[in-house]
Scaffold this motif. Structure first.
Motif, PDB file in Angstrom:
ATOM      1  N   GLN A 119      -5.001   4.136  -2.144  1.00  0.00           N
ATOM      2  CA  GLN A 119      -5.055   2.817  -2.761  1.00  0.00           C
ATOM      3  C   GLN A 119      -6.473   2.262  -2.682  1.00  0.00           C
ATOM      4  OE1 GLN A 119      -2.871  -0.449  -0.868  1.00  0.00           O
ATOM      5  NE2 GLN A 119      -2.102  -1.040  -2.878  1.00  0.00           N
ATOM      6  N   SER A 120      -6.930   1.665  -3.755  1.00  0.00           N
ATOM      7  CA  SER A 120      -8.264   1.071  -3.771  1.00  0.00           C
ATOM      8  C   SER A 120      -8.268  -0.228  -2.974  1.00  0.00           C
ATOM      9  CB  SER A 120      -8.706   0.784  -5.207  1.00  0.00           C
ATOM     10  OG  SER A 120      -7.926  -0.271  -5.763  1.00  0.00           O
ATOM     11  N   PRO A 124       3.161   4.333  -1.093  1.00  0.00           N
ATOM     12  CA  PRO A 124       3.719   5.033  -2.247  1.00  0.00           C
ATOM     13  C   PRO A 124       5.167   5.398  -1.992  1.00  0.00           C
ATOM     14  CG  PRO A 124       2.534   6.594  -0.892  1.00  0.00           C
ATOM     15  CD  PRO A 124       2.391   5.243  -0.218  1.00  0.00           C
ATOM     16  N   GLY A 168       0.766  -1.234   0.000  1.00  0.00           N
ATOM     17  CA  GLY A 168       0.000   0.000   0.000  1.00  0.00           C
ATOM     18  C   GLY A 168       0.795   1.281   0.000  1.00  0.00           C
ATOM     19  N   ALA A 189      -6.795  -2.981  -5.133  1.00  0.00           N
ATOM     20  CA  ALA A 189      -5.335  -2.937  -5.240  1.00  0.00           C
ATOM     21  C   ALA A 189      -4.682  -3.442  -3.956  1.00  0.00           C
ATOM     22  CB  ALA A 189      -4.869  -1.526  -5.559  1.00  0.00           C
ATOM     23  N   PHE A 190      -5.231  -3.057  -2.804  1.00  0.00           N
ATOM     24  CA  PHE A 190      -4.713  -3.551  -1.526  1.00  0.00           C
ATOM     25  C   PHE A 190      -4.785  -5.069  -1.491  1.00  0.00           C
ATOM     26  CE2 PHE A 190      -5.189  -4.918   2.847  1.00  0.00           C
ATOM     27  CZ  PHE A 190      -4.273  -4.146   3.556  1.00  0.00           C
ATOM     28  N   GLN A 220      -2.333  -6.706  -4.088  1.00  0.00           N
ATOM     29  CA  GLN A 220      -0.947  -6.646  -3.607  1.00  0.00           C
ATOM     30  C   GLN A 220      -0.735  -7.646  -2.475  1.00  0.00           C
ATOM     31  OE1 GLN A 220       0.531  -2.821  -2.385  1.00  0.00           O
ATOM     32  NE2 GLN A 220       1.284  -2.340  -4.427  1.00  0.00           N
ATOM     33  N   GLY A 228      -0.296  -0.665  -8.494  1.00  0.00           N
ATOM     34  CA  GLY A 228      -1.450  -0.605  -7.613  1.00  0.00           C
ATOM     35  C   GLY A 228      -1.277   0.262  -6.390  1.00  0.00           C
ATOM     36  N   ALA A 229      -0.189   1.013  -6.296  1.00  0.00           N
ATOM     37  CA  ALA A 229       0.029   1.926  -5.174  1.00  0.00           C
ATOM     38  C   ALA A 229       0.280   3.330  -5.708  1.00  0.00           C
ATOM     39  CB  ALA A 229       1.211   1.471  -4.319  1.00  0.00           C
ATOM     40  N   ASP A 236       6.357   4.063  -6.919  1.00  0.00           N
ATOM     41  CA  ASP A 236       5.083   3.438  -6.572  1.00  0.00           C
ATOM     42  C   ASP A 236       5.005   2.082  -7.273  1.00  0.00           C
ATOM     43  OD1 ASP A 236       4.560   5.864  -5.364  1.00  0.00           O
ATOM     44  OD2 ASP A 236       3.005   6.477  -6.785  1.00  0.00           O
TER      45      ASP A 236
END
Length: 269
Positions: free
Chosen positions: A180-181, A32, A30, A184-185, A188, A56-57, A53
Protein backbone atom coordinates in the motif's frame (compact mmCIF):
# COMPACT_ATOMS: atom_id res chain seq x y z
CA UNK A 1 -6.68 -17.72 -7.41
CA UNK A 2 -8.33 -14.32 -7.22
CA UNK A 3 -9.82 -12.16 -9.94
CA UNK A 4 -10.74 -8.57 -10.62
CA UNK A 5 -14.49 -7.96 -10.41
CA UNK A 6 -16.21 -4.89 -11.85
CA UNK A 7 -18.40 -3.68 -8.98
CA UNK A 8 -20.47 -0.82 -10.37
CA UNK A 9 -17.49 0.66 -12.19
CA UNK A 10 -14.88 -0.05 -9.52
CA UNK A 11 -12.43 -2.90 -10.08
CA UNK A 12 -12.19 -4.86 -6.82
CA UNK A 13 -9.73 -7.72 -6.41
CA UNK A 14 -11.60 -10.71 -4.98
CA UNK A 15 -10.55 -14.03 -3.44
CA UNK A 16 -13.27 -16.72 -3.14
CA UNK A 17 -13.11 -20.12 -1.55
CA UNK A 18 -15.43 -22.90 -0.36
CA UNK A 19 -19.08 -23.77 -0.69
CA UNK A 20 -22.15 -23.26 1.46
CA UNK A 21 -23.85 -20.14 2.86
CA UNK A 22 -22.20 -16.95 1.62
CA UNK A 23 -19.81 -15.03 3.85
CA UNK A 24 -18.33 -11.63 3.00
CA UNK A 25 -15.08 -10.73 4.78
CA UNK A 26 -14.19 -7.03 4.97
CA UNK A 27 -10.60 -6.14 5.86
CA UNK A 28 -9.27 -3.19 7.82
CA UNK A 29 -6.71 -0.44 7.29
CA UNK A 30 -4.12 -1.43 4.70
CA UNK A 31 -5.09 -5.09 4.65
CA UNK A 32 -5.57 -7.01 1.39
CA UNK A 33 -7.87 -10.01 1.03
CA UNK A 34 -5.05 -12.31 2.16
CA UNK A 35 -5.41 -10.96 5.70
CA UNK A 36 -8.31 -13.41 5.96
CA UNK A 37 -6.36 -16.43 4.74
CA UNK A 38 -6.91 -18.42 7.95
CA UNK A 39 -10.66 -17.98 7.50
CA UNK A 40 -10.59 -18.67 3.75
CA UNK A 41 -8.78 -21.93 4.50
CA UNK A 42 -10.35 -22.84 7.83
CA UNK A 43 -14.02 -22.29 7.03
CA UNK A 44 -14.17 -23.25 3.34
CA UNK A 45 -15.61 -26.67 4.11
CA UNK A 46 -18.76 -25.00 5.48
CA UNK A 47 -19.13 -21.63 3.74
CA UNK A 48 -18.55 -19.87 0.44
CA UNK A 49 -16.19 -17.11 1.55
CA UNK A 50 -15.46 -13.90 -0.33
CA UNK A 51 -12.65 -11.56 0.67
CA UNK A 52 -11.60 -8.51 -1.31
CA UNK A 53 -9.18 -5.60 -1.46
CA UNK A 54 -10.82 -2.33 -0.43
CA UNK A 55 -10.09 0.80 -2.43
CA UNK A 56 -6.43 1.62 -2.07
CA UNK A 57 -5.38 -1.77 -0.67
CA UNK A 58 -3.71 -4.67 -2.42
CA UNK A 59 -4.62 -4.83 -6.10
CA UNK A 60 -7.62 -2.48 -5.94
CA UNK A 61 -6.75 0.99 -7.19
CA UNK A 62 -7.26 4.18 -5.25
CA UNK A 63 -9.60 6.28 -7.40
CA UNK A 64 -9.61 10.05 -7.38
CA UNK A 65 -12.17 11.82 -5.25
CA UNK A 66 -13.58 11.38 -1.79
CA UNK A 67 -12.82 8.16 0.02
CA UNK A 68 -15.36 7.44 2.75
CA UNK A 69 -16.73 4.54 4.74
CA UNK A 70 -20.19 4.83 3.11
CA UNK A 71 -18.58 4.71 -0.33
CA UNK A 72 -16.63 1.59 0.61
CA UNK A 73 -19.84 0.06 1.97
CA UNK A 74 -21.46 0.73 -1.39
CA UNK A 75 -18.48 -1.01 -3.03
CA UNK A 76 -19.20 -4.08 -0.89
CA UNK A 77 -22.86 -3.99 -1.87
CA UNK A 78 -21.96 -3.64 -5.56
CA UNK A 79 -19.58 -6.58 -5.23
CA UNK A 80 -22.31 -8.83 -3.83
CA UNK A 81 -24.52 -7.77 -6.72
CA UNK A 82 -21.82 -8.48 -9.29
CA UNK A 83 -21.31 -11.94 -7.77
CA UNK A 84 -25.08 -12.64 -7.76
CA UNK A 85 -25.09 -13.07 -3.97
CA UNK A 86 -28.53 -12.07 -2.64
CA UNK A 87 -27.32 -11.82 0.96
CA UNK A 88 -24.36 -12.88 3.07
CA UNK A 89 -23.06 -13.24 6.58
CA UNK A 90 -20.78 -10.20 6.85
CA UNK A 91 -17.67 -10.13 9.01
CA UNK A 92 -15.64 -6.95 9.32
CA UNK A 93 -12.43 -6.25 11.20
CA UNK A 94 -11.41 -2.83 12.57
CA UNK A 95 -11.95 -0.35 9.72
CA UNK A 96 -13.67 -3.19 7.89
CA UNK A 97 -16.14 -3.40 10.77
CA UNK A 98 -16.94 0.27 10.18
CA UNK A 99 -17.67 -0.60 6.55
CA UNK A 100 -19.79 -3.57 7.67
CA UNK A 101 -21.87 -1.32 9.94
CA UNK A 102 -22.56 1.06 7.05
CA UNK A 103 -23.35 -1.86 4.75
CA UNK A 104 -25.98 -3.10 7.21
CA UNK A 105 -27.45 0.40 7.48
CA UNK A 106 -27.39 1.31 3.77
CA UNK A 107 -28.15 -2.13 2.29
CA UNK A 108 -29.91 -4.14 5.01
CA UNK A 109 -31.31 -6.78 2.66
CA UNK A 110 -27.80 -7.86 1.73
CA UNK A 111 -26.73 -8.61 5.30
CA UNK A 112 -27.73 -12.00 6.73
CA UNK A 113 -25.77 -11.39 9.93
CA UNK A 114 -22.93 -9.24 11.24
CA UNK A 115 -19.69 -10.10 13.02
CA UNK A 116 -17.89 -6.95 14.11
CA UNK A 117 -14.36 -7.49 15.43
CA UNK A 118 -12.22 -4.77 17.03
CA UNK A 119 -14.87 -2.19 16.33
CA UNK A 120 -16.28 1.14 17.45
CA UNK A 121 -19.20 3.39 16.59
CA UNK A 122 -17.31 6.67 16.73
CA UNK A 123 -13.57 7.29 17.22
CA UNK A 124 -12.76 8.62 20.70
CA UNK A 125 -10.00 11.01 21.77
CA UNK A 126 -7.41 8.24 22.26
CA UNK A 127 -8.19 6.75 18.85
CA UNK A 128 -7.82 10.16 17.22
CA UNK A 129 -4.47 10.82 18.90
CA UNK A 130 -3.20 7.35 18.04
CA UNK A 131 -4.11 7.68 14.39
CA UNK A 132 -2.62 11.17 14.10
CA UNK A 133 0.65 9.50 15.07
CA UNK A 134 0.12 6.77 12.49
CA UNK A 135 -0.53 9.42 9.85
CA UNK A 136 2.92 10.97 10.16
CA UNK A 137 4.65 7.73 11.15
CA UNK A 138 3.95 6.20 7.73
CA UNK A 139 5.67 9.21 6.13
CA UNK A 140 8.65 9.53 8.46
CA UNK A 141 9.60 5.95 9.25
CA UNK A 142 13.03 5.28 7.71
CA UNK A 143 11.73 2.30 5.74
CA UNK A 144 8.77 -0.05 5.43
CA UNK A 145 10.17 -2.54 7.95
CA UNK A 146 10.54 0.16 10.60
CA UNK A 147 7.02 1.38 9.93
CA UNK A 148 5.58 -2.13 10.34
CA UNK A 149 7.61 -2.80 13.48
CA UNK A 150 6.13 0.34 15.04
CA UNK A 151 2.59 -0.09 13.68
CA UNK A 152 2.31 -3.68 14.86
CA UNK A 153 2.87 -2.59 18.48
CA UNK A 154 -0.80 -1.54 18.44
CA UNK A 155 -2.01 -4.60 16.54
CA UNK A 156 -0.59 -7.79 18.05
CA UNK A 157 -0.21 -9.18 21.57
CA UNK A 158 3.08 -9.23 23.48
CA UNK A 159 2.85 -13.00 23.02
CA UNK A 160 2.98 -12.59 19.24
CA UNK A 161 5.97 -10.28 19.50
CA UNK A 162 7.77 -12.81 21.71
CA UNK A 163 7.04 -16.02 19.82
CA UNK A 164 8.05 -14.88 16.36
CA UNK A 165 4.54 -14.34 14.97
CA UNK A 166 5.10 -10.63 14.41
CA UNK A 167 8.46 -11.26 12.73
CA UNK A 168 6.72 -13.66 10.36
CA UNK A 169 3.92 -11.16 9.67
CA UNK A 170 6.48 -8.47 8.84
CA UNK A 171 8.37 -10.73 6.44
CA UNK A 172 5.12 -11.69 4.71
CA UNK A 173 4.09 -8.04 4.41
CA UNK A 174 7.47 -7.04 2.99
CA UNK A 175 7.30 -9.88 0.45
CA UNK A 176 3.74 -9.00 -0.67
CA UNK A 177 4.01 -7.74 -4.26
CA UNK A 178 1.25 -5.10 -3.91
CA UNK A 179 2.26 -2.86 -0.99
CA UNK A 180 0.00 0.00 0.00
CA UNK A 181 1.25 3.48 -0.84
CA UNK A 182 1.64 6.16 1.81
CA UNK A 183 -1.14 8.16 0.15
CA UNK A 184 -3.52 5.18 0.18
CA UNK A 185 -2.76 4.45 3.84
CA UNK A 186 -3.43 8.05 4.79
CA UNK A 187 -6.61 8.35 2.73
CA UNK A 188 -8.02 5.09 4.11
CA UNK A 189 -7.13 6.24 7.61
CA UNK A 190 -8.86 9.59 7.05
CA UNK A 191 -11.97 7.77 5.85
CA UNK A 192 -12.07 5.59 8.94
CA UNK A 193 -11.62 8.64 11.20
CA UNK A 194 -14.81 10.03 9.69
CA UNK A 195 -16.77 6.94 10.76
CA UNK A 196 -19.80 7.72 12.94
CA UNK A 197 -22.75 5.37 13.28
CA UNK A 198 -23.39 5.91 16.99
CA UNK A 199 -26.85 7.41 16.60
CA UNK A 200 -27.89 5.05 13.78
CA UNK A 201 -26.90 1.63 15.10
CA UNK A 202 -30.39 1.09 16.51
CA UNK A 203 -31.61 0.71 12.93
CA UNK A 204 -29.55 -2.44 12.33
CA UNK A 205 -31.81 -5.48 12.27
CA UNK A 206 -29.32 -8.21 11.33
CA UNK A 207 -28.26 -10.66 14.08
CA UNK A 208 -24.97 -9.27 15.35
CA UNK A 209 -21.96 -10.59 17.24
CA UNK A 210 -19.39 -8.07 18.50
CA UNK A 211 -15.95 -9.43 19.42
CA UNK A 212 -13.25 -7.53 21.29
CA UNK A 213 -9.76 -8.49 22.38
CA UNK A 214 -9.24 -8.08 26.11
CA UNK A 215 -5.85 -6.40 25.55
CA UNK A 216 -6.71 -4.43 22.41
CA UNK A 217 -5.29 -0.92 22.86
CA UNK A 218 -6.42 0.38 19.47
CA UNK A 219 -10.13 -0.44 19.87
CA UNK A 220 -10.48 -1.58 23.49
CA UNK A 221 -13.49 -3.60 24.66
CA UNK A 222 -15.28 -0.51 26.01
CA UNK A 223 -15.72 0.72 22.42
CA UNK A 224 -17.09 -2.60 21.18
CA UNK A 225 -19.45 -2.78 24.13
CA UNK A 226 -21.04 0.50 23.06
CA UNK A 227 -21.65 -0.90 19.58
CA UNK A 228 -23.28 -4.04 20.99
CA UNK A 229 -25.44 -2.01 23.35
CA UNK A 230 -26.72 0.16 20.51
CA UNK A 231 -27.62 -2.69 18.11
CA UNK A 232 -30.86 -4.41 19.14
CA UNK A 233 -30.23 -7.96 20.33
CA UNK A 234 -26.49 -7.86 19.62
CA UNK A 235 -24.16 -10.18 21.53
CA UNK A 236 -20.86 -9.03 22.96
CA UNK A 237 -17.86 -11.21 23.80
CA UNK A 238 -14.37 -10.39 25.01
CA UNK A 239 -11.58 -12.73 23.93
CA UNK A 240 -9.29 -13.15 26.97
CA UNK A 241 -5.65 -12.27 26.40
CA UNK A 242 -6.16 -11.18 22.79
CA UNK A 243 -5.39 -7.88 21.10
CA UNK A 244 -6.55 -6.11 17.95
CA UNK A 245 -6.21 -8.90 15.39
CA UNK A 246 -7.47 -12.14 16.98
CA UNK A 247 -8.64 -13.67 13.72
CA UNK A 248 -4.97 -13.95 12.75
CA UNK A 249 -3.41 -14.70 16.14
CA UNK A 250 -5.93 -17.32 17.28
CA UNK A 251 -7.71 -18.30 14.07
CA UNK A 252 -9.10 -21.59 15.40
CA UNK A 253 -10.77 -19.82 18.34
CA UNK A 254 -12.08 -17.06 16.09
CA UNK A 255 -13.33 -19.49 13.44
CA UNK A 256 -15.13 -21.61 16.03
CA UNK A 257 -16.85 -18.52 17.47
CA UNK A 258 -18.11 -17.20 14.16
CA UNK A 259 -19.03 -20.66 12.87
CA UNK A 260 -21.21 -21.32 15.93
CA UNK A 261 -22.88 -17.92 15.48
CA UNK A 262 -23.53 -18.42 11.76
CA UNK A 263 -24.87 -21.94 12.32
CA UNK A 264 -27.33 -20.57 14.85
CA UNK A 265 -28.46 -17.83 12.47
CA UNK A 266 -28.89 -20.38 9.67
CA UNK A 267 -30.91 -22.68 11.95
CA UNK A 268 -33.28 -19.84 12.79
CA UNK A 269 -34.07 -19.43 9.09
Amino acid sequence: MGEMINADGVGLWVERQGKGPDVLLIAGLGDPAEAWQSQLDGLADRYRLTAFDNRGAGRTALPEGLLSVPRMADDAAALLGALDVPNAHVAGFSGGSFIAQELALRHPRLVRSLVLTSTCARPDAYFLSMTRFWNWMVERAPDERAMLEAFYLWIYTPRAHADGTVDRMIEEALAFPHPQSVEAFQRQLAAFLGHDTLDRLGRITAPTLVLAGENDIATPPRLGRVVAERIPGARFAVLPGEAHQPFQEVPDLFNDRVDAFWREVEAQG
